[in-house]
Design a protein around this motif. Structure first.
Motif, PDB file in Angstrom:
ATOM      1  N   ALA A  17      -4.556  -5.679  -0.068  1.00 62.03           N
ATOM      2  CA  ALA A  17      -4.237  -4.247  -0.236  1.00 62.03           C
ATOM      3  C   ALA A  17      -4.493  -3.745  -1.532  1.00 62.03           C
ATOM      4  O   ALA A  17      -5.083  -2.752  -2.070  1.00 62.03           O
ATOM      5  CB  ALA A  17      -2.728  -4.094  -0.536  1.00 62.03           C
ATOM      6  N   ASP A  18      -4.513  -4.846  -2.772  1.00 57.71           N
ATOM      7  CA  ASP A  18      -5.011  -4.482  -3.978  1.00 57.71           C
ATOM      8  C   ASP A  18      -6.590  -4.176  -3.968  1.00 57.71           C
ATOM      9  O   ASP A  18      -7.099  -3.476  -4.636  1.00 57.71           O
ATOM     10  CB  ASP A  18      -4.773  -5.903  -5.122  1.00 57.71           C
ATOM     11  N   CYS A  21      -7.303  -0.696  -2.673  1.00 61.08           N
ATOM     12  CA  CYS A  21      -6.931   0.371  -3.503  1.00 61.08           C
ATOM     13  C   CYS A  21      -7.855   0.440  -4.739  1.00 61.08           C
ATOM     14  O   CYS A  21      -8.074   1.588  -5.252  1.00 61.08           O
ATOM     15  CB  CYS A  21      -5.499   0.066  -3.923  1.00 61.08           C
ATOM     16  N   ARG A  32      -1.760   2.925 -10.685  1.00 65.50           N
ATOM     17  CA  ARG A  32      -1.741   2.528  -9.463  1.00 65.50           C
ATOM     18  C   ARG A  32      -0.460   2.205  -8.727  1.00 65.50           C
ATOM     19  O   ARG A  32       0.693   1.785  -9.501  1.00 65.50           O
ATOM     20  CB  ARG A  32      -2.877   1.188  -9.167  1.00 65.50           C
ATOM     21  N   VAL A  34       1.242   0.048  -4.809  1.00 62.81           N
ATOM     22  CA  VAL A  34       1.112  -0.209  -3.395  1.00 62.81           C
ATOM     23  C   VAL A  34       2.623  -0.459  -2.959  1.00 62.81           C
ATOM     24  O   VAL A  34       3.421  -1.231  -3.629  1.00 62.81           O
ATOM     25  CB  VAL A  34       0.424  -1.496  -3.495  1.00 62.81           C
ATOM     26  N   GLN A  36       4.547  -1.651   0.651  1.00 65.34           N
ATOM     27  CA  GLN A  36       4.368  -2.544   1.904  1.00 65.34           C
ATOM     28  C   GLN A  36       5.819  -2.650   2.416  1.00 65.34           C
ATOM     29  O   GLN A  36       6.796  -3.034   2.245  1.00 65.34           O
ATOM     30  CB  GLN A  36       3.826  -3.648   1.516  1.00 65.34           C
ATOM     31  N   THR A  41       1.108  -0.621   5.116  1.00 65.56           N
ATOM     32  CA  THR A  41       0.651  -0.571   3.422  1.00 65.56           C
ATOM     33  C   THR A  41       0.309   0.717   3.251  1.00 65.56           C
ATOM     34  O   THR A  41      -0.458   1.267   4.070  1.00 65.56           O
ATOM     35  CB  THR A  41      -0.456  -1.595   3.309  1.00 65.56           C
ATOM     36  N   ALA A  43      -0.982   2.970  -0.518  1.00 65.53           N
ATOM     37  CA  ALA A  43      -1.609   2.677  -1.657  1.00 65.53           C
ATOM     38  C   ALA A  43      -2.005   3.920  -2.396  1.00 65.53           C
ATOM     39  O   ALA A  43      -2.248   4.773  -1.750  1.00 65.53           O
ATOM     40  CB  ALA A  43      -2.660   1.618  -1.436  1.00 65.53           C
ATOM     41  N   THR A  70       1.753   9.117   0.080  1.00 63.90           N
ATOM     42  CA  THR A  70       0.866   8.767  -0.782  1.00 63.90           C
ATOM     43  C   THR A  70      -0.256  10.134  -0.559  1.00 63.90           C
ATOM     44  O   THR A  70      -0.658  10.496   0.673  1.00 63.90           O
ATOM     45  CB  THR A  70      -0.272   7.536  -0.487  1.00 63.90           C
TER      46      THR A  70
END
Length: 621
Positions: A17-18, A21, A32, A34, A36, A41, A43, A70
């Protein structure tokens, strides 16, 4: 304005995920987030524009925790929408337009988008219904891509954020067809990378239990309006709409500015900002707007800085001048190809340089004039279709003069009748029109829509340019150019009210008295310099790519002589391209237009290789 990412139907690791993103860090350098939950997920990379506090961070939860969002973009009329929701009993906890979207979705469901004046790509996850809602703005100003495989939906603002989730990274074979890439490509769902699709503009979608449903909510042909017949009333109506569109786009908690070319469209925007500020009737606009960025190509025939200075002198503000330089570093070419993600016939070096400097000097929002040519008839190849509706020879001569002056022919053809016979042949124009617009290869051919049949031939061509051909690609390019350096572009001409107005406007209100885009000129002539308003030649903001290729000959020769180039799957006719490059470097065509056309072709062919190296093989790093 940010970068969004999401995956539904599969539990992602925090590391994955990181990674996805942060591939869009350039889009959101200010923060930033995130979120979940189970197999979902969401982000976000943040570019702070409205409500700079932590309260504006995303992914954001609705007050009762049911919805998570998002969001990339801006809802310019969020203040008005917020007031309506307050009257209905809604309570707000921050000053962001993101919270307004959440409340509007709670109040109106998917119909919330019809209340928005803005640009957006957003996803809302309903934690109770286990359903995702996706939406993209009416004209696709903000990008949105997705991949759907095995009941897993992945979406993002850029393809590069989805790529780590693909099993294999391959070029879609259709990319080798240049016609598909440069004609209607941005309108279609296919992308250059296999397995990634483009989410269509003006559509919403839901995803639940592995089922993905897309539904169209906007078609300009359903939103045509009745206009007053007197031209003077049309002029006043446009003026009101345009100034209001600019006023809404001046809302910001950070400094705003303008990319000023000196042409009609960007000059109209800057003068409108000045006019709004001088009246001071609206307290919601950003007062720090006096930032004009003027890019030029020193000692080039394409340089137009003198026109830009005329505009800034007229309204009494300073400007920042940017001398666009050629790039001679191969690594930067790869990096820019990676940031653009797509292929185009012109280099984006000048555009990226503008927004890089805007960010450097502290401007985070740029209000620009994109869209006017496609909406109001700024290109000579569209103007010619008005001839098919011309009622008599006098009108034909007026249109011919308009086309000739737009092409900067001047007095090269002193005898207008000779020039008309040479260039303006209705039979040929009708054949061209039928080929491009009436025999469209597009899915969902607009020619069958009753609204399309209401339009005259010029406006029919402009509808296609605006929604399917030129403008979608320009919107894409400018999004990547600006977001490469964390700058948001706002475009008053792309206000949906102005698009509906333009498509409802007869051709003779666009081409009038020898001028293209006549209604823009006549509506704003009292707030702009006269010589800019009625300037008729059109150069466009293009780099002197021929001069640049010759000036960086060693860089390009090294590319075409490399083993990587000869083995490239994205290039056809490797040896022929190499020979064309050698010939081009040695011989400069005295005809500027012919030389520019040759340079464009070479740039495109070379850039296909650079793109493959950057996007597929990872040489951007």
């Amino acid at each position: 304005m940010c970068g969004i990412y999401g995956c539904v139907g599969k539990q992602l690791s925090v590391e994955m995920a990181d990674l996805c993103c942060d591939r869009m860090q350039h889009r959101g350098p200010d923060g930033r987030g995130v979120w979940q939950e189970d197999d979902v997920t969401l982000a976000h990379r943040r570019l702070s524009i409205i409500d700079l506090s932590e309260d504006g961070s995303q992914p954001m939860a609705y007050a009762d925790g049911r919805y998570m969002i998002t969001f990339n973009g801006e809802i310019y009329n969020y203040i008005e929408v917020k007031e309506r929701l307050k009257k209905a009993g809604y309570v707000f906890h921050n000053d962001s337009d993101t919270e307004v979207i959440l409340a509007a979705y709670h109040a109106w469901g998917e119909e919330c988008v019809s209340h928005f004046n803005g640009m957006w790509a957003f996803a809302i996850y309903d934690r109770e219904e286990k359903e995702l809602f996706l939406s993209r703005d009416r004209f696709g100003v903000k990008p949105l891509f997705y991949s759907l495989e095995g009941g897993v939906l992945v979406f993002a603002s850029e393809m590069k954020a989805i790529m780590p989730c693909l099993k294999t990274i391959r070029i879609d074979k259709k990319m080798l067809d240049l016609f598909r890439i440069f004609h209607h490509y941005e309108f279609k769902e296919e992308c250059l990378i296999e397995g990634i699709k483009r989410f269509p503009a003006g559509h919403n979608a839901t995803f639940k239990k592995g089922i993905f449903k897309i539904k169209r909510y906007w078609d300009t042909l359903d939103r045509l309006i009745d206009l007053p017949e007197p031209y003077e009333e049309q002029v006043e109506m446009f003026r009101t709409l345009f100034l209001d569109a600019c006023r809404l786009r001046m809302r910001s908690d950070v400094p705003i500015g303008t990319s000023l070319s000196g042409g009609l469209d960007s000059s109209a925007v800057l003068c409108a900002l000045h006019d709004i500020a001088s009246r001071g009737q609206d307290v919601s606009y950003q007062k720090d707007w006096q930032h004009a960025y003027v890019a030029g190509f020193q000692d080039s025939v394409l340089d137009e800085t003198r026109y830009a200075r005329r505009v800034t002198d007229h309204i009494g503000i300073g400007s920042t001048h940017i001398d666009i330089k050629n790039i001679t570093d191969e690594r930067i070419l790869y990096r820019q190809a990676y940031l653009l993600e797509e292929l185009w016939m012109n280099t984006q070096i000048p555009q990226m340089a503008i927004y890089e400097n805007e960010r450097l000097y502290g401007t985070v929002v740029s209000i620009d004039g994109h869209g006017a040519d496609e909406l109001f008839g700024g290109y000579s190849f569209n103007m010619q279709f008005a001839l098919l509706d011309a009622p008599d020879d006098d009108v034909v001569r007026m249109l011919a003069r308009t086309i000739r002056e737009a092409e900067s022919i001047g007095d090269d053809f002193a005898d207008m009748d000779t020039w008309i016979k040479k260039r303006i042949r209705k039979t040929k124009i009708r054949e061209l029109y039928e080929h491009i617009y009436r025999r469209s290869i597009l899915k969902g051919d607009p020619c069958k829509h009753p609204g399309f049949k209401r339009l005259d031939r010029l406006t029919q061509s402009l509808y296609v340019e605006t929604h399917e051909r030129i403008l979608p690609t320009l919107l894409r390019n400018y999004d990547r150019d600006s977001m490469a350096y964390g700058v948001e572009i706002r475009m008053p001409f792309m206000d949906h009210r102005i698009v509906s107005f333009a498509m409802s406007l007869p051709w003779h209100s666009k081409l009038r008295n020898g001028c293209s885009k006549a209604i823009i000129r006549d509506a704003l002539c009292d707030i702009m310099p006269y010589d800019i308003v009625y300037r008729k030649d059109k150069k466009g903001f293009n780099a002197p790519i021929g001069e640049w290729i010759r000036g960086s000959a060693e860089v390009y020769l090294d590319l075409v002589n490399s083993t990587r180039f000869l083995e490239s799957a994205a290039v056809k006719g490797h040896k022929k391209i190499r020979k064309r490059l050698y010939d081009f470097i040695k011989n400069e065509d005295p005809d500027h237009n012919a030389d520019f056309a040759k340079a464009q072709r070479l740039w495109l062919e070379l850039n296909m290789f650079v793109w493959e190296e950057a996007m597929i093989k990872g040489r951007a790093s």
